[in-house]
Design a protein around this motif. Structure first.
Motif, short mmCIF file in Angstrom:
data_model
loop_
_atom_site.label_atom_id
_atom_site.label_comp_id
_atom_site.label_asym_id
_atom_site.label_seq_id
_atom_site.Cartn_x
_atom_site.Cartn_y
_atom_site.Cartn_z
N ILE A 185 -94.04 30.13 76.12
CA ILE A 185 -95.35 30.77 76.11
C ILE A 185 -95.77 31.09 77.32
CG2 ILE A 185 -95.59 29.88 73.51
CD1 ILE A 185 -97.70 27.96 74.78
N GLY A 186 -96.80 31.82 77.43
CA GLY A 186 -97.70 31.91 78.67
C GLY A 186 -98.63 30.88 78.92
N SER A 187 -99.41 30.61 77.90
CA SER A 187 -100.34 29.32 78.06
C SER A 187 -100.78 29.05 76.53
CB SER A 187 -101.65 29.75 79.08
OG SER A 187 -102.48 28.81 79.06
N ILE A 188 -101.03 27.82 76.80
CA ILE A 188 -101.69 27.13 75.61
C ILE A 188 -103.10 27.74 75.03
CG2 ILE A 188 -102.53 25.09 74.32
CD1 ILE A 188 -100.29 23.56 76.09
N ARG A 189 -103.78 27.98 76.19
CA ARG A 189 -105.02 28.67 76.25
C ARG A 189 -105.00 29.89 75.35
NH1 ARG A 189 -105.13 26.36 81.29
NH2 ARG A 189 -104.69 28.51 82.24
N ASP A 190 -103.98 30.56 75.16
CA ASP A 190 -104.02 31.95 74.57
C ASP A 190 -103.91 31.80 73.10
OD1 ASP A 190 -103.21 33.18 76.95
OD2 ASP A 190 -100.95 32.98 76.75
N TYR A 191 -103.94 30.42 72.43
CA TYR A 191 -103.96 30.06 71.19
C TYR A 191 -105.19 29.30 71.01
CZ TYR A 191 -99.09 31.83 71.91
OH TYR A 191 -98.21 32.74 72.15
N ARG A 192 -106.30 29.58 71.05
CA ARG A 192 -107.56 29.03 71.20
C ARG A 192 -107.93 28.39 69.86
NH1 ARG A 192 -110.13 29.96 75.95
NH2 ARG A 192 -109.55 31.89 77.06
N ASP A 193 -107.37 28.90 68.68
CA ASP A 193 -107.55 28.11 67.47
C ASP A 193 -106.62 26.96 67.12
OD1 ASP A 193 -109.73 30.10 66.91
OD2 ASP A 193 -108.10 31.49 66.01
N ALA A 194 -105.57 26.59 68.01
CA ALA A 194 -104.74 25.67 68.01
C ALA A 194 -105.68 24.30 68.37
CB ALA A 194 -103.56 25.79 68.89
N PRO A 195 -105.34 23.29 67.37
CA PRO A 195 -106.10 21.98 67.61
C PRO A 195 -105.76 21.40 68.95
CG PRO A 195 -104.54 21.83 65.94
CD PRO A 195 -104.25 23.45 66.21
N ASN A 196 -106.54 20.93 69.85
CA ASN A 196 -106.54 20.19 70.91
C ASN A 196 -105.50 20.95 71.88
OD1 ASN A 196 -105.81 18.09 72.79
ND2 ASN A 196 -106.06 16.74 71.28
N GLN A 197 -105.93 21.10 73.13
CA GLN A 197 -105.32 22.17 73.98
C GLN A 197 -104.29 21.27 75.02
OE1 GLN A 197 -105.83 25.78 74.22
NE2 GLN A 197 -106.22 25.28 72.07
N SER A 198 -104.03 20.01 74.41
CA SER A 198 -102.94 19.35 75.26
C SER A 198 -101.66 19.97 74.68
CB SER A 198 -102.97 17.90 75.18
OG SER A 198 -102.70 17.49 73.93
N ILE A 199 -100.49 19.82 75.74
CA ILE A 199 -99.02 20.32 75.43
C ILE A 199 -98.57 19.61 74.43
CG2 ILE A 199 -97.89 19.25 77.29
CD1 ILE A 199 -96.04 21.84 77.46
N GLU A 200 -98.79 18.20 74.47
CA GLU A 200 -98.35 17.31 73.49
C GLU A 200 -98.72 17.61 71.92
OE1 GLU A 200 -98.36 15.42 77.41
OE2 GLU A 200 -100.06 16.30 76.14
N ALA A 201 -100.22 17.77 71.94
CA ALA A 201 -100.69 18.13 70.55
C ALA A 201 -100.26 19.44 70.00
CB ALA A 201 -102.14 18.13 70.68
N PHE A 202 -100.13 20.39 70.95
CA PHE A 202 -99.66 21.89 70.73
C PHE A 202 -98.33 21.72 70.21
CE2 PHE A 202 -98.11 26.20 71.36
CZ PHE A 202 -99.00 26.79 70.93
N ALA A 203 -97.47 21.03 70.86
CA ALA A 203 -96.03 20.75 70.67
C ALA A 203 -95.72 20.30 69.25
CB ALA A 203 -95.18 20.13 71.77
N ARG A 204 -96.63 19.36 68.94
CA ARG A 204 -96.39 18.62 67.54
C ARG A 204 -96.78 19.58 66.42
NH1 ARG A 204 -98.44 12.41 66.14
NH2 ARG A 204 -97.52 12.47 64.04
N GLY A 205 -98.11 20.37 66.66
CA GLY A 205 -98.40 21.07 65.62
C GLY A 205 -97.54 22.26 65.46
N LEU A 206 -96.77 22.88 66.63
CA LEU A 206 -95.79 23.83 66.52
C LEU A 206 -94.66 23.25 65.78
CD1 LEU A 206 -95.23 26.95 67.59
CD2 LEU A 206 -94.06 25.69 69.58
N PHE A 207 -94.27 22.19 66.19
CA PHE A 207 -92.87 21.74 65.44
C PHE A 207 -93.09 21.56 64.01
CE2 PHE A 207 -89.25 18.77 66.62
CZ PHE A 207 -88.95 18.29 65.32
N ASP A 208 -94.22 21.14 63.44
CA ASP A 208 -94.44 21.00 62.33
C ASP A 208 -94.59 22.29 61.49
OD1 ASP A 208 -94.48 18.17 62.46
OD2 ASP A 208 -96.59 18.03 62.57
N ALA A 209 -95.28 23.33 61.85
CA ALA A 209 -95.37 24.63 61.43
C ALA A 209 -94.18 25.28 61.38
CB ALA A 209 -96.54 25.49 62.34
N TYR A 210 -93.13 25.01 62.18
CA TYR A 210 -91.81 25.76 62.11
C TYR A 210 -90.89 25.13 61.22
CZ TYR A 210 -92.79 28.83 65.93
OH TYR A 210 -93.45 29.87 66.96
N GLY A 211 -91.13 23.60 61.07
CA GLY A 211 -90.19 22.94 60.20
C GLY A 211 -89.03 22.57 60.70
#
Length: 278
Positions: free
Chosen positions: A90-116
């Motif tokens: 992705i370009g930046s995590i900030r492009d997805y402002r509705d994602a919880p917590n803007q750290s890459i660790e939280a973003f990766a975990r949420g993305l992982f779970d969303a994709y399954g």
């Protein structure tokens, strides 16, 4: 037919007609059914929607050929070793402002779970996430690993991926990172197997040495060489069997889209993995 019979027949026809008109009226307001075989697009908000395969290159870091090659590797890995691996840029995590917590660790975990990502019940999926403009990379591991493999993920991030990224070689870092992930987490090797090549070269060399020692009368050293030869032959057989075990099943020519083309396995993240920056 008497009048009563004709009246009953007419009443039945009217009832059937009224029922049909009522059904048609109800059906007019109902949503149309999806055509057979057509997949309904799931909304993965606030995370980016994935592409059909294992690679979602939203940052445009890979050429079409590079992406195709990685897709093939990941399909082969899942088809034979049963390990699902996804690559997302992705370009930046900030492009997805509705994602919880803007750290890459939280973003990766949420993305992982969303994709399954990851086949159940082993839950052994792996996600390689690159946020180019944030200069962050994360390997996220499925819950099946716990935190036992965090060190292995960190070694791949710091020793393989980040050095390439520091030279702006994003395609090389992703490609080498995927190779390392396949080797470390799925036992799959891509490219030349130098161990096997070395063993195959050693067999005739040690064989000639043993033959020469026997011819020169040094039978003791000759038997030592024969012992080495037996060990090398057994090691070669072991490596060949390991290669055969990891050859993908299915068609030998072409490949079938995996990942979201065939559906990820419904895994979830355990919070393990490693993060790097450059």
């Amino acid at each position: 037919m008497n009048s009563r019979t004709r009246w009953r027949s007419s009443s039945s026809c009217v009832a059937i007609l009224v029922a049909a008109l009522a059904a048609a009226a109800c059906g007019a307001d109902a949503p149309a059914a999806a055509p057979p075989g057509k997949r309904v697009q799931k909304d993965y908000s606030p995370f980016p929607n994935p592409d059909a395969g294992y690679v979602t290159d939203l940052a445009g870091l890979l050429t079409a050929d590079e992406e195709e090659r990685i897709e093939r590797w990941l399909w082969q890995t899942e088809s034979r070793a049963g390990v699902e691996i996804a690559v997302v840029t992705i370009g930046s995590i900030r492009d997805y402002r509705d994602a919880p917590n803007q750290s890459i660790e939280a973003f990766a975990r949420g993305l992982f779970d969303a994709y399954g990502i990851g086949n159940m019940p082993r839950n052994n999926g792996v996600l390689l996430l690159v946020a180019r403009n944030d200069r962050k990379v994360r390997i996220e591991l499925g819950a099946g690993y716990g935190h036992a493999r965090d060190g292995d993920a960190a070694r791949i991030v710091n020793d393989v991926i980040v050095p390439r990224f520091k030279k702006d070689d994003y395609a090389g870092g992703i490609t080498d990172g995927v190779r390392a992930i396949l080797r470390e987490f799925a036992g799959v090797r891509i490219g030349w197997n130098w161990k096997l090549i070395g063993l195959l070269i050693a067999i005739p060399v040690v064989g000639l040495i043993a033959y020469s020692l026997f011819r020169s009368g040094k039978r003791g050293w000759g038997w030592v060489a024969v012992g080495f030869l037996i060990v090398i032959v057994l090691a070669t057989i072991h490596v060949i069997l390991d290669i055969l075990r990891h050859i993908p099943k299915g068609r030998s020519s072409g490949w079938s889209a995996g990942g979201f083309g065939g559906g990820f396995g419904g895994g979830s993240s355990g919070g393990g993995g490693a993060t790097g920056s450059w």
